[in-house]
Design a protein around this motif. Structure first.
Motif, PDB file in Angstrom:
ATOM      1  N   ALA B  25      70.756 -51.081 -19.816  1.00 56.84           N
ATOM      2  CA  ALA B  25      70.169 -49.772 -19.493  1.00 56.84           C
ATOM      3  C   ALA B  25      71.275 -48.732 -19.327  1.00 56.84           C
ATOM      4  O   ALA B  25      71.159 -47.592 -19.799  1.00 56.84           O
ATOM      5  N   ALA B  26      72.355 -49.143 -18.670  1.00 59.85           N
ATOM      6  CA  ALA B  26      73.459 -48.203 -18.452  1.00 59.85           C
ATOM      7  C   ALA B  26      74.067 -47.796 -19.787  1.00 59.85           C
ATOM      8  O   ALA B  26      74.318 -46.613 -20.054  1.00 59.85           O
ATOM      9  N   LYS B  27      74.271 -48.784 -20.651  1.00 60.42           N
ATOM     10  CA  LYS B  27      74.897 -48.501 -21.946  1.00 60.42           C
ATOM     11  C   LYS B  27      74.002 -47.591 -22.796  1.00 60.42           C
ATOM     12  O   LYS B  27      74.471 -46.632 -23.395  1.00 60.42           O
ATOM     13  N   ALA B  28      72.717 -47.918 -22.804  1.00 55.40           N
ATOM     14  CA  ALA B  28      71.794 -47.154 -23.651  1.00 55.40           C
ATOM     15  C   ALA B  28      71.568 -45.741 -23.124  1.00 55.40           C
ATOM     16  O   ALA B  28      71.203 -44.852 -23.880  1.00 55.40           O
ATOM     17  N   THR B  29      71.777 -45.533 -21.823  1.00 52.83           N
ATOM     18  CA  THR B  29      71.559 -44.194 -21.272  1.00 52.83           C
ATOM     19  C   THR B  29      72.894 -43.481 -21.025  1.00 52.83           C
ATOM     20  O   THR B  29      72.945 -42.474 -20.336  1.00 52.83           O
ATOM     21  N   HIS B  30      73.958 -44.058 -21.558  1.00 52.04           N
ATOM     22  CA  HIS B  30      75.271 -43.411 -21.615  1.00 52.04           C
ATOM     23  C   HIS B  30      75.811 -43.074 -20.234  1.00 52.04           C
ATOM     24  O   HIS B  30      76.224 -41.956 -19.972  1.00 52.04           O
ATOM     25  N   ARG B  31      75.787 -44.072 -19.359  1.00 50.36           N
ATOM     26  CA  ARG B  31      76.364 -43.902 -18.026  1.00 50.36           C
ATOM     27  C   ARG B  31      76.825 -45.273 -17.540  1.00 50.36           C
ATOM     28  O   ARG B  31      76.487 -46.298 -18.145  1.00 50.36           O
ATOM     29  N   THR B  32      77.556 -45.281 -16.436  1.00 52.21           N
ATOM     30  CA  THR B  32      78.003 -46.564 -15.890  1.00 52.21           C
ATOM     31  C   THR B  32      76.867 -47.169 -15.079  1.00 52.21           C
ATOM     32  O   THR B  32      75.972 -46.444 -14.620  1.00 52.21           O
ATOM     33  N   PRO B  33      76.897 -48.510 -14.844  1.00 54.06           N
ATOM     34  CA  PRO B  33      75.862 -49.112 -13.996  1.00 54.06           C
ATOM     35  C   PRO B  33      75.833 -48.466 -12.601  1.00 54.06           C
ATOM     36  O   PRO B  33      74.745 -48.259 -12.051  1.00 54.06           O
ATOM     37  N   ALA B  34      77.007 -48.147 -12.055  1.00 53.85           N
ATOM     38  CA  ALA B  34      77.045 -47.537 -10.716  1.00 53.85           C
ATOM     39  C   ALA B  34      76.356 -46.173 -10.734  1.00 53.85           C
ATOM     40  O   ALA B  34      75.594 -45.827  -9.831  1.00 53.85           O
ATOM     41  N   ARG B  35      76.615 -45.397 -11.798  1.00 54.39           N
ATOM     42  CA  ARG B  35      75.984 -44.066 -11.893  1.00 54.39           C
ATOM     43  C   ARG B  35      74.466 -44.215 -12.068  1.00 54.39           C
ATOM     44  O   ARG B  35      73.694 -43.446 -11.501  1.00 54.39           O
ATOM     45  N   LEU B  36      74.064 -45.238 -12.836  1.00 54.93           N
ATOM     46  CA  LEU B  36      72.633 -45.471 -13.032  1.00 54.93           C
ATOM     47  C   LEU B  36      71.949 -45.750 -11.689  1.00 54.93           C
ATOM     48  O   LEU B  36      70.880 -45.201 -11.392  1.00 54.93           O
ATOM     49  N   LEU B  37      72.597 -46.593 -10.869  1.00 57.96           N
ATOM     50  CA  LEU B  37      72.008 -46.913  -9.563  1.00 57.96           C
ATOM     51  C   LEU B  37      71.965 -45.673  -8.667  1.00 57.96           C
ATOM     52  O   LEU B  37      70.985 -45.452  -7.949  1.00 57.96           O
ATOM     53  N   ARG B  38      73.013 -44.838  -8.745  1.00 59.54           N
ATOM     54  CA  ARG B  38      73.006 -43.600  -7.943  1.00 59.54           C
ATOM     55  C   ARG B  38      71.844 -42.699  -8.362  1.00 59.54           C
ATOM     56  O   ARG B  38      71.150 -42.111  -7.533  1.00 59.54           O
ATOM     57  N   ASP B  39      71.632 -42.599  -9.685  1.00 61.97           N
ATOM     58  CA  ASP B  39      70.541 -41.757 -10.184  1.00 61.97           C
ATOM     59  C   ASP B  39      69.184 -42.303  -9.732  1.00 61.97           C
ATOM     60  O   ASP B  39      68.281 -41.545  -9.389  1.00 61.97           O
ATOM     61  N   LEU B  40      69.061 -43.645  -9.749  1.00 60.19           N
ATOM     62  CA  LEU B  40      67.796 -44.238  -9.306  1.00 60.19           C
ATOM     63  C   LEU B  40      67.554 -43.963  -7.818  1.00 60.19           C
ATOM     64  O   LEU B  40      66.425 -43.716  -7.405  1.00 60.19           O
ATOM     65  N   GLU B  41      68.629 -44.016  -7.034  1.00 54.66           N
ATOM     66  CA  GLU B  41      68.492 -43.709  -5.595  1.00 54.66           C
ATOM     67  C   GLU B  41      67.987 -42.290  -5.394  1.00 54.66           C
ATOM     68  O   GLU B  41      67.173 -42.018  -4.525  1.00 54.66           O
ATOM     69  N   ARG B  42      68.478 -41.370  -6.224  1.00 48.45           N
ATOM     70  CA  ARG B  42      68.030 -39.972  -6.107  1.00 48.45           C
ATOM     71  C   ARG B  42      66.552 -39.860  -6.456  1.00 48.45           C
ATOM     72  O   ARG B  42      65.810 -39.110  -5.833  1.00 48.45           O
ATOM     73  N   LEU B  43      66.151 -40.612  -7.476  1.00 46.61           N
ATOM     74  CA  LEU B  43      64.755 -40.529  -7.901  1.00 46.61           C
ATOM     75  C   LEU B  43      63.804 -41.053  -6.836  1.00 46.61           C
ATOM     76  O   LEU B  43      62.647 -40.633  -6.761  1.00 46.61           O
ATOM     77  N   MET B  44      64.324 -41.959  -5.993  1.00 48.44           N
ATOM     78  CA  MET B  44      63.463 -42.508  -4.928  1.00 48.44           C
ATOM     79  C   MET B  44      63.105 -41.441  -3.898  1.00 48.44           C
ATOM     80  O   MET B  44      62.215 -41.641  -3.074  1.00 48.44           O
ATOM     81  N   MET B  45      63.809 -40.342  -3.909  1.00 53.40           N
ATOM     82  CA  MET B  45      63.515 -39.237  -2.986  1.00 53.40           C
ATOM     83  C   MET B  45      62.339 -38.399  -3.489  1.00 53.40           C
ATOM     84  O   MET B  45      61.897 -37.482  -2.807  1.00 53.40           O
ATOM     85  N   CYS B  46      61.903 -38.669  -4.726  1.00 54.32           N
ATOM     86  CA  CYS B  46      60.942 -37.749  -5.339  1.00 54.32           C
ATOM     87  C   CYS B  46      59.528 -38.315  -5.301  1.00 54.32           C
ATOM     88  O   CYS B  46      59.314 -39.499  -5.592  1.00 54.32           O
ATOM     89  N   GLY B  47      58.591 -37.464  -4.950  1.00 55.70           N
ATOM     90  CA  GLY B  47      57.213 -37.895  -4.887  1.00 55.70           C
ATOM     91  C   GLY B  47      56.266 -36.717  -4.841  1.00 55.70           C
ATOM     92  O   GLY B  47      56.674 -35.572  -5.060  1.00 55.70           O
ATOM     93  N   VAL B  48      55.014 -37.026  -4.615  1.00 58.87           N
ATOM     94  CA  VAL B  48      53.995 -35.963  -4.560  1.00 58.87           C
ATOM     95  C   VAL B  48      53.140 -36.171  -3.302  1.00 58.87           C
ATOM     96  O   VAL B  48      53.058 -37.284  -2.770  1.00 58.87           O
ATOM     97  N   PRO B  49      52.512 -35.104  -2.824  1.00 62.08           N
ATOM     98  CA  PRO B  49      51.624 -35.253  -1.681  1.00 62.08           C
ATOM     99  C   PRO B  49      50.499 -36.233  -2.035  1.00 62.08           C
ATOM    100  O   PRO B  49      50.104 -36.305  -3.208  1.00 62.08           O
ATOM    101  N   PRO B  50      49.994 -37.049  -1.143  1.00 64.98           N
ATOM    102  CA  PRO B  50      50.209 -36.967   0.320  1.00 64.98           C
ATOM    103  C   PRO B  50      51.383 -37.802   0.814  1.00 64.98           C
ATOM    104  O   PRO B  50      51.486 -38.045   2.015  1.00 64.98           O
ATOM    105  N   TYR B  51      52.258 -38.280  -0.085  1.00 62.49           N
ATOM    106  CA  TYR B  51      53.465 -39.002   0.288  1.00 62.49           C
ATOM    107  C   TYR B  51      53.203 -40.346   0.964  1.00 62.49           C
ATOM    108  O   TYR B  51      53.867 -40.701   1.919  1.00 62.49           O
ATOM    109  N   SER B  52      52.218 -41.044   0.453  1.00 61.48           N
ATOM    110  CA  SER B  52      52.098 -42.450   0.837  1.00 61.48           C
ATOM    111  C   SER B  52      53.166 -43.201   0.042  1.00 61.48           C
ATOM    112  O   SER B  52      53.708 -42.637  -0.930  1.00 61.48           O
ATOM    113  N   PRO B  53      53.503 -44.441   0.406  1.00 62.38           N
ATOM    114  CA  PRO B  53      54.593 -45.137  -0.312  1.00 62.38           C
ATOM    115  C   PRO B  53      54.418 -45.137  -1.833  1.00 62.38           C
ATOM    116  O   PRO B  53      55.394 -45.022  -2.575  1.00 62.38           O
ATOM    117  N   SER B  54      53.192 -45.250  -2.297  1.00 66.63           N
ATOM    118  CA  SER B  54      52.993 -45.315  -3.749  1.00 66.63           C
ATOM    119  C   SER B  54      53.065 -43.931  -4.411  1.00 66.63           C
ATOM    120  O   SER B  54      52.896 -43.809  -5.625  1.00 66.63           O
TER     121      SER B  54
END
Lengths: 342, 327
Positions: B25-54
């Protein structure tokens, strides 16, 4: 509830809400989205923030429709315009996309294509649905680069980025034979690599004409002409062909160039000439493997720069004036070196 | 490209390739595995109301290390990627055009097929750009012989098959046969190189493709991976590697202006304008053959001062070239 949300996360929240919504989003729902739901921030500030974010999403190419039928404005994403259509890619095409990505993006010196190409390829691979990647990923690659000369990469990157964005650039340029440099503002049409160096072809705004600029003659940094512009500033004329601005002659062309030039290379290096020029120029191969390269025209300086790579393996056959000139220049070179070499 | 569209493209890619390894995944998306994990962590901050876990994007890793499989959850709304921006369309068009200039016939056909498919599938501005935009980055097209050679070597690289090459070494000024383990074809500066392990040299080498007279795959295969650093081995290039020495050349006043214009602002280059109108440049010497050709191109208007050994070699080259015309 978190009290501070970064700009990127906030815009992603907004985009998620727009994509998930089944009806236009009005302010009463927008104000529930993290990033706009902080009660301690005045409502007007949050509205301003929302408008900025909306503009940023639109600048990324998203089409957001403002509904006016409601009492208050409501917003809806145009899914047809904003989402990539389903793409049916063959295994070969998936592999090709992967190869192109690896060719330009594997290392950090990908140059001006880097960010936009990376995103385009990810979208293509995602748009192909499941199995977006080839079943077996190759481990080794053909690696391509746009960089040609040491020292040109910074200019290439800046102009390349402007070319993709269709933004005008400014730089100090030292024209041939002139003293000092002057500021030029140019709408880039293309970057063309010839004879080992890059050239910018574009519309010179002050002269209102097409001009060619050698990157090695650009002094200092290339900067956006209008740093605040956030939309394309020009269009490249339809049917424009940047190669028309250049002679195809590898060793130069012009009134003073020698015409009908023939150089024979011995069998040891003849194949190198065929590798490089067969199909571009006429090459005549003898039975013993020697190859005669026939050039419509050439300048001696450009020729000698190339011929120096094949010490003792070449002979200028025609025209006699060029042969004499080359011999004289070689003798003069030897004389220049002779004072110190031995 | 904004960070938002980059992250959305990443999510779309991971949704479409559920269970892909972190490494791939890292290779195909042109980033390092560490950067990929950092990006995924950022995405975990994103959601929509009413902000239940799902309502928040989430991801999980199954397994350990770079082989761990990535699964993204609650991101179905990003399953279809966003449409191309004009900049992405142009970047893709330019890259395919540039790639095709060094591609063999089969790859060329694949590129044409992909471009045609995209033209048919895409609409609006993106369609117009694919159809109408002029060329953006134009480099000389390789000869048919070179493109065939690149295609043949690419297959051998893919299959990890040994290749016997007949190579003209400028250093030794002669042709010789070598058996190599091909790792990659690299375009560096104005030339293409085969990066390979050479049995004769017992080390990795970069072979200029236009100096390969013949290349034939042999019925033997290899397993080893290329060294991680591509500049390992002898790198005969002006643009990469460590400089071997300092090149000092003095130019006559007739060509001084041209040389100063050409070399100003080049990294690592010192230019002296001498009182009598002449100019002197000092530059790191990466490639002696380039240096000889460069100085010879100026004839009597350039005098190679350093290094001494190269000055002697230049004199010998000039003598050899003269004798070919006078004997």
């Amino acid at each position: 509830m978190r009290t501070s949300v970064g700009t990127t996360e906030r815009q992603l929240n907004l985009l998620s809400a727009l994509l998930k919504a089944r009806e236009p989003l009005a302010w009463d729902r927008i104000v529930q989205i993290e990033g706009y739901n902080d009660p301690a921030t005045p409502i007007r500030s949050r509205q301003k923030r929302f408008e900025r974010d909306l503009k940023a999403l639109e600048a990324s190419g998203l089409k957001i429709v403002r509904q006016k039928d409601f009492k208050h404005a409501a917003y809806e994403i145009d899914r047809g315009a904003c989402l990539l259509p389903a793409l049916g890619l063959s295994d070969e095409q998936r592999l090709l996309m992967y190869r192109v990505g690896m060719a330009y993006l594997e290392d950090d010196d990908a140059g001006p294509l880097k960010t936009h190409l990376s995103s385009a390829l990810m979208k293509l691979q995602a748009g192909a649905g499941s199995d977006g990647l080839p079943a077996r990923l190759p481990r080794t690659f053909v690696r391509r680069t746009l960089n040609r000369r040491r020292g040109e990469s910074a200019q290439l990157e800046a102009i390349g980025a402007a070319l993709l964005e269709r933004r005008r650039v400014s730089f100090q340029y030292a024209g041939r034979g002139g003293k000092g440099s002057e500021k030029r503002t140019v709408a880039p049409y293309a970057l063309v690599s010839r004879r080992g160096g890059w050239y910018l072809v574009g519309h010179d705004v002050d002269r209102d004409a097409e001009r060619t600029f050698r990157l090695s003659r650009i002094r200092g940094k290339v900067t956006p002409a209008n740093p605040r512009a956030n939309q394309p500033e020009y269009e490249v004329p339809a049917g424009y062909d940047p190669e028309r601005s250049f002679s195809a002659e590898v060793f130069g062309s012009g009134e003073n160039a020698f015409k009908d030039v023939r150089i024979r290379f011995d069998a040891e290096v003849g194949f190198v000439i065929e590798n490089e020029f067969a199909g571009i120029y006429e090459t005549r191969t003898r039975r013993d493997g020697a190859v005669t390269l026939c050039l419509p025209q050439a300048y001696p300086g450009e020729l000698l720069g190339y011929l120096g790579e094949f010490p003792g393996h070449w002979e200028v056959l025609h025209p006699p004036e060029l042969r004499k000139l080359i011999v004289d220049r070689l003798k003069a070179s030897l004389k220049t070196l002779g004072g110190r070499a031995r | 490209m904004s960070e938002v569209t980059n992250l959305v493209s990443l999510v779309s890619f991971l949704v479409a390739n559920e269970g892909i390894s972190l490494r791939d995944a890292a290779k195909a998306t042109h980033r390092t595995p560490a950067r990929l994990l950092r990006d995924l962590e950022r995405l975990m901050m994103c959601g929509v109301p009413p902000y239940s876990p799902s309502d928040y994007i989430n991801y999980s890793l199954h397994g350990t290390g770079k082989a761990a499989q990535v699964r993204v959850k609650f991101a179905g709304h990003f399953a279809r990627p966003l449409n191309f921006t004009p900049q992405e369309t142009l970047a893709l068009k330019y890259a395919l055009e540039h790639f095709s200039r060094g591609a063999d016939e089969q790859t060329q056909k694949q590129i044409d097929g992909l471009t045609n498919m995209l033209r048919e599938a895409l609409h609006g501005r993106v369609h117009e750009l694919l159809n109408d935009a002029a060329k953006g980055f134009v480099t000389p097209r390789q000869t048919e012989r070179m493109r065939k050679l690149i295609g043949m070597l690419s297959e051998a690289i893919e299959d990890q098959q040994l290749v016997e090459i007949e190579y003209y070494s400028a250093h030794r000024a002669r042709l010789a046969r070598r058996i190599v383990h091909p790792f990659g074809v690299l375009e560096i500066g104005a030339h293409f190189y085969l990066y390979a392990y050479c049995n004769t040299a017992d080390a990795t080498r970069h072979f200029r493709l236009d100096r390969i007279r013949s290349a034939d795959p042999i019925d033997k295969f290899f397993d080893e991976q290329p060294p991680k650093r591509r500049d390992e081995g002898k790198m005969e290039s002006l643009f990469h590697g460590k400089p071997k020495a300092k090149l000092v050349v003095r130019f006559s006043k007739q060509v001084a202006r041209e040389v100063i214009d050409e070399w100003s602002d080049s990294p690592g280059v010192k230019i002296k304008q001498l009182a009598d109108g002449r100019a002197q440049i000092e530059t790191p010497l990466f490639n002696q053959f380039w240096a000889i050709g460069f100085v010879m191109g100026f004839g009597q208007h350039a005098e190679l001062l350093e290094p001494k050994a190269l000055r002697d070699e230049l004199a010998q080259t000039v003598r050899s070239s003269l004798s070919a015309h006078t004997e």
